[in-house]
Design an enzyme around this catalytic site. Structure first.
Site, PDB file in Angstrom:
ATOM      1  N   SER A   1       1.210  -1.040  -0.180  1.00 44.45           N
ATOM      2  CA  SER A   1      -0.173   0.283  -0.086  1.00 44.45           C
ATOM      3  C   SER A   1       1.064   1.119   0.044  1.00 44.45           C
ATOM      4  CB  SER A   1      -0.972  -0.687   1.128  1.00 44.45           C
ATOM      5  OG  SER A   1      -0.396   0.023   2.354  1.00 44.45           O
TER       6      SER A   1
ATOM      7  N   ASP B   1      -1.797   8.512   8.171  1.00 40.65           N
ATOM      8  CA  ASP B   1      -2.896   7.582   8.223  1.00 40.65           C
ATOM      9  C   ASP B   1      -2.773   7.038   9.964  1.00 40.65           C
ATOM     10  OD1 ASP B   1      -2.159   5.783   7.056  1.00 40.65           O
ATOM     11  OD2 ASP B   1      -4.515   5.733   6.013  1.00 40.65           O
TER      12      ASP B   1
ATOM     13  N   HIS C   1       0.205   5.068   6.783  1.00 44.05           N
ATOM     14  CA  HIS C   1       0.973   5.885   5.476  1.00 44.05           C
ATOM     15  C   HIS C   1       1.245   6.934   5.803  1.00 44.05           C
ATOM     16  CE1 HIS C   1      -2.099   2.926   4.592  1.00 44.05           C
ATOM     17  NE2 HIS C   1      -0.549   2.099   4.075  1.00 44.05           N
TER      18      HIS C   1
END
Ligand SMILES: *[C@@H]1O[C@H](CO)[C@@H](O)[C@H](O)[C@H]1NC(C)=O
Ligand SMILES: *[C@@H]1O[C@H](CO)[C@@H](O)[C@H](O)[C@H]1NC(C)=O
Ligand SMILES: *[C@@H]1O[C@H](CO)[C@@H](O)[C@H](O)[C@H]1NC(C)=O
Ligand SMILES: *[C@@H]1O[C@H](CO)[C@@H](O)[C@H](O)[C@H]1NC(C)=O
Length: 366
Positions: free
Chosen positions: A35, A330, A333
Site C-alpha cells: 500500500s 493515517d 502511511h
C-alpha cells in the site's frame, strides 16, 4: 540589434521547449510493492485495504485514486524526479500501448508470503505481481515484433522498484491471533524464510530481464501510529517511544536484505542492485522533524482512536487541518510531504546511510 535580440529569444524558447519535451532518464519504471506505493490496483478487489474514497487523495490532482495517502506516493515523486511526464499506470487499468514506460504492480496488504494480508481480504502477493510482470513482458515482446534482442535491451534499461515486506510483519508475524508464523519462527528464522522467497522472486525478475533493481528496506514499523496505539502502557517495558520488539525484528530483515543485495551484485555482474535504507531515513525524519516542517510525528492526520491509529481514515472523515505538518497521513502511511522527502533521499542522497552502493539517479545512469 532588435532583430538579433528576437532571434536570440527564439533560440532560447526552442531550447527550453526541447528541454520540457526531453525524455526521462530511463525508458521505463516497474514497481512492485504494497500500500505504500499502490496506485489503484486494489480498487476492484474485495478487501478492506482500499483507499479510493475521500479524504484519501484530497491533495491529488485527480482526487482519490486508490493511493493510500493525501497525494503522491514515493514512486509518483520518483517518476517525476526521473523525468516521466505521467505517473506510472497501475497494472489493473494499464493500456497495451502504455506498458513500454512501465507498470505499477503494487497492491495494498501484499507481502512476500502469499498468506500475508489475508486478514484484510484480496490482494496481489509478490508472487502474483511477478506473474503479472511476466505477462507484461509478453505484451512488450509482441510490440517489439518478437525481437528478443530489442526486448532485453529495453528491459535492461528500466528501473525496478521493490518495496516488499512491511505486511509480512504488520499483517502476519505481529498478528498472532490470525497467523501462526510468530510461534513457528524466531525473528531471525522468519527473516531468513522471507528473504529466501524474496531472493527466488528477484532471480525470476532477473531471468525476465531486470538489470537495475532498487530493493527498498523497511521503515521503523514499531513507530507508526497503529503500533503506538497498540502499545499500551502495560506492555511498554522498554520505556521507548516505539515498539522496539517490532523494530528489532525489522532490523534483522533489513540487514539480511542488504546482504542479499551485495550477494546479487557479486553473482550478477551485468546487473546493479541497490538498497534504499528507509529505516535510517524514517529515523532522520523524526529526529529532524521540525526542520522538515513536521510538528506531529506520532499521530495520523486522519484516523480514529489513540494516536488516530486504532482505526484507519474512514470514508468522508475530516482530516487534520494542515496535512503537510504531519509525518503520517493515517495509522500506517506517510503523508505526501513525507513521501516527497523519502523519494528525494532515495533519488539523490549521497549518504551511504540512505542508499547503498548508489542512489536511484546514479542507478539510472549506470
Ligand atoms: C532486433 O532489434 C535489434 C536492436 O533494436 C536490431 O539491431 C535488429 O536488427 C533487430 N532484428 C531483427 C531481426 O529485426
Ligand atoms: C513508553 O514509555 C516511555 C517512558 O515511560 C514513554 O516516554 C513513551 O511515550 C511510552 N510509549 C508509548 C507508546 O506509550
Ligand atoms: C502547514 O504546515 C507547514 C509545515 O509545517 C507550514 O510550513 C505551513 O505554514 C502550514 N500552513 C498553515 C496554513 O498553517
Ligand atoms: C536532489 O534533488 C532535489 C529535487 O530535484 C533537489 O532539490 C536537490 O537539490 C538535490 N540534492 C542534491 C544533493 O543533489
Amino acid at each position: 540589434m532588435e532583430e538579433l535580440r528576437k532571434v536570440f529569444l527564439l533560440i532560447l524558447f526552442l531550447l527550453s521547449a526541447a528541454e520540457t519535451r526531453s525524455e526521462p532518464q530511463v525508458p521505463c519504471f516497474f514497481i512492485f510493492g504494497d500500500s505504500l506505493v499502490d496506485n489503484g490496483n486494489n480498487n476492484g478487489l474485495l478487501t478492506l485495504a482500499r483507499a479510493n474514497y475521500m479524504p484519501y487523495g484530497v491533495d491529488f490532482s485527480d482526487g482519490p485514486s486508490g493511493r493510500f495517502n493525501n497525494g503522491r506516493t514515493t514512486v509518483d515523486v520518483l517518476a517525476q524526479l526521473l523525468g516521466f511526464r505521467n505517473f506510472i499506470p497501475p497494472y489493473s487499468t494499464v493500456q497495451r500501448n502504455e506498458v513500454l514506460r512501465g507498470v505499477n504492480f503494487a497492491s495494498g496488504a501484499a507481502g512476500i508470503r502469499d498468506e500475508t494480508g489475508n486478514n484484510l481480504g484480496e490482494h496481489y502477493s509478490f508472487t502474483e505481481q511477478v506473474e503479472h510482470f511476466r505477462q507484461v513482458v509478453q505484451v512488450i515482446r509482441r510490440l517489439f515484433q518478437r525481437n528478443d534482442t530489442k526486448l532485453f535491451d529495453h528491459l535492461s534499461k528500466c528501473i525496478f522498484f521493490i518495496g516488499m515486506g512491511s505486511n509480512d510483519y504488520l499483517n502476519n508475524y505481529f498478528m498472532p491471533n490470525y497467523y501462526t508464523t510468530s510461534s513457528d519462527y524466531s525473528p531471525t528464522t522468519y527473516s531468513a524464510v522471507l528473504l529466501e522467497d524474496y531472493s527466488r522472486l528477484l532471480n525470476q525478475l532477473y531471468e525476465l530481464g531486470a538489470r537495475k533493481v532498487a530493493a527498498i528496506g523497511l521503515g521503523e514499523i514499531g513507530c507508526i501510529p497503529y503500533e503506538l496505539a497498540r502499545l499500551s502502557s502495560s506492555n511498554n517495558k522498554t520505556g521507548s517511544r516505539c515498539n522496539e520488539k517490532i523494530n528489532k525484528a525489522i532490523n534483522i530483515f533489513n540487514i539480511g536484505l542488504l546482504k542479499m543485495v551485495k550477494r546479487f551484485n557479486r553473482d550478477m555482474e551485468d546487473a546493479m542492485f541497490i538498497y534504499v535504507n528507509t529505516y535510517e531515513s524514517s529515523k532522520d525524519l523524526v529526529k529532524n522533524a521540525m526542520a522538515y516542517g513536521f510538528s506531529v510525528v506520532e499521530k495520523g492526520c486522519c484516523g480514529v482512536g489513540r494516536n488516530n491509529g486504532q482505526i484507519t481514515c474512514l470514508p468522508l472523515q475530516t482530516p487534520c487541518a494542515n496535512h503537510s505538518s504531519h509525518l503520517f497521513w493515517d495509522a500506517f502511511h506517510p503523508t505526501e510531504a513525507a513521501n516527497q522527502i523519502y523519494a528525494t533521499k532515495a533519488y539523490n542522497s549521497t549518504s551511504s546511510l540512505d542508499v547503498y552502493p548508489m542512489n536511484i539517479k546514479q542507478l539510472a545512469l549506470a
